[in-house]
Design an enzyme around this catalytic site. Structure first.
Site, short mmCIF file in Angstrom:
data_model
loop_
_atom_site.label_atom_id
_atom_site.label_comp_id
_atom_site.label_asym_id
_atom_site.label_seq_id
_atom_site.Cartn_x
_atom_site.Cartn_y
_atom_site.Cartn_z
N SER A 1 0.84 -1.20 0.00
CA SER A 1 0.00 0.00 0.00
C SER A 1 0.88 1.25 0.00
O SER A 1 1.67 1.45 -0.92
CB SER A 1 -0.97 -0.04 1.18
OG SER A 1 -1.96 0.94 1.04
N GLU B 1 -8.89 -5.28 -4.79
CA GLU B 1 -8.31 -4.21 -3.99
C GLU B 1 -9.37 -3.26 -3.41
O GLU B 1 -9.19 -2.69 -2.34
CB GLU B 1 -7.32 -3.39 -4.82
CG GLU B 1 -6.03 -4.10 -5.16
CD GLU B 1 -5.06 -4.17 -4.01
OE1 GLU B 1 -5.37 -3.66 -2.92
OE2 GLU B 1 -3.97 -4.74 -4.20
#
Length: 325
Positions: free
Chosen positions: A79, A214
């Protein structure tokens, strides 16, 4: 938010392998990414990224004392960590400090990985009690005397709903930014898309990818907190358009045209985004926030890399320990 604590990213797997694992912390929020335009104040921004570079320099000097090889360093992150890895790959300030890299679910050109708005310093100061002018020196003096807890909690609430949902500028107030003036330690001198073109890391191997779904990162907002603001915004098809990346005004006619095309991909011609068809929203957000940027980076590497290999993965496992569950 976040740290190198072992609850989420524990070292257990690597401890069983022939690897020396190093995890670091770096400054976040206003402490890590506040940027001021006045060069006399010496706050150009990206302190958090500079912490990472400092750690890599320390590692290069000292890792041999811990059984590590300073000439065989792989950096990796997920991330914001994935975006950080990619920033270091395209920044001259980190050249030669590592030899391989892995970006998981995040790259420098993801929409949320670059602070697009003018500096937030005044907004933050005003939020936590500042009554003065917009002069940067006064603002900095106030913030330097503020409580760290106030800096963190104040940062969470100074973006408007339009900025977060309609313009899709992300949820994080303070993040990497194009530094307003050059210094010896400058990390981001220009837009990361331009930095990609002649990045030093084209000669090193790079693994990049993400998860198949995601967009579930948004599930907590919608399902746990019943926050439907983002869905309501998407009822207007032009709000599917990535304005920032296309350099379009929110109300541009072309925004409507592009938005309708994108909305149809995720919802068909007749459905409206709602809680009953939430999957379309999750798939859109996954592509918009993560996969589009990943795809562009892979294309750039494939067309421009000379020696460095590029490995693309997609993780697609709905296990019992699934993070979103």
């Amino acid at each position: 938010m976040g740290s190198n604590s072992s609850e989420v990213f524990g070292p257990d797997y690597f401890l069983q392998k022939d690897v020396v694992l190093v995890t670091i912390n770096y400054r976040l929020g206003a402490l890590g990414f506040l940027s001021l335009e006045n060069p006399e104040l010496k706050v150009p921004g990206n302190q958090g990224l500079k912490d990472q570079i400092f750690a890599l320099k320390w590692l290069k000097r000292n890792i041999s004392k811990f059984g590590g090889d300073p000439n065989n360093v792989t950096i990796f992150g997920e991330s914001a960590g994935g975006a950080s890895v990619h920033y270091l790959m395209i920044s001259e300030a980190a050249k030669g400090l590592f030899h391989k890299a892995i970006s998981m679910s995040g790259v420098a050109i993801n929409q949320w990985a670059l602070q697009p708005l003018p500096n937030h310093a005044y907004r933050l100061a005003a939020k936590i009690g500042y009554k003065g002018s917009t002069e940067e020196r006064e603002i900095l003096e106030f913030l330097e005397g503020a409580d760290a807890y106030d800096l963190v909690t104040g940062s969470e609430t100074i973006m408007t709903e339009d900025e977060m949902f309609r313009e899709k500028r992300g949820m994080m107030t303070f993040s990497p930014t194009i530094e307003p003036y050059l210094t010896e330690n400058c990390v981001i001198p220009k837009h990361p898309v331009l930095m990609l073109r002649d990045a030093w890391s084209k000669d090193i191997d790079f693994m990049i990818g993400g998860t198949s779904f995601e967009g579930l990162v948004m599930a907590a907002t919608v399902t746990l907190f019943n926050d439907l603001r983002a869905l309501k915004v998407l009822e207007d098809s032009k709000n599917f358009t990535p304005y920032l990346e296309l350099s379009l005004d929110v109300d541009d006619e072309k925004s409507e045209e592009i938005g309708k095309m994108l909305k149809e991909i995720y919802y068909g011609k007749f459905l409206k985004p709602s809680k009953t068809n939430i999957e379309g929203y999750y798939y859109f957000m996954g592509d918009f926030l993560f996969w589009h940027g990943i795809q562009r980076v892979v294309q750039s590497r494939v067309t421009s890399s000379k020696k460095g290999k590029t490995f693309l993965y997609r993780f697609d496992v709905m296990g019992e320990l699934n993070y979103a569950k």
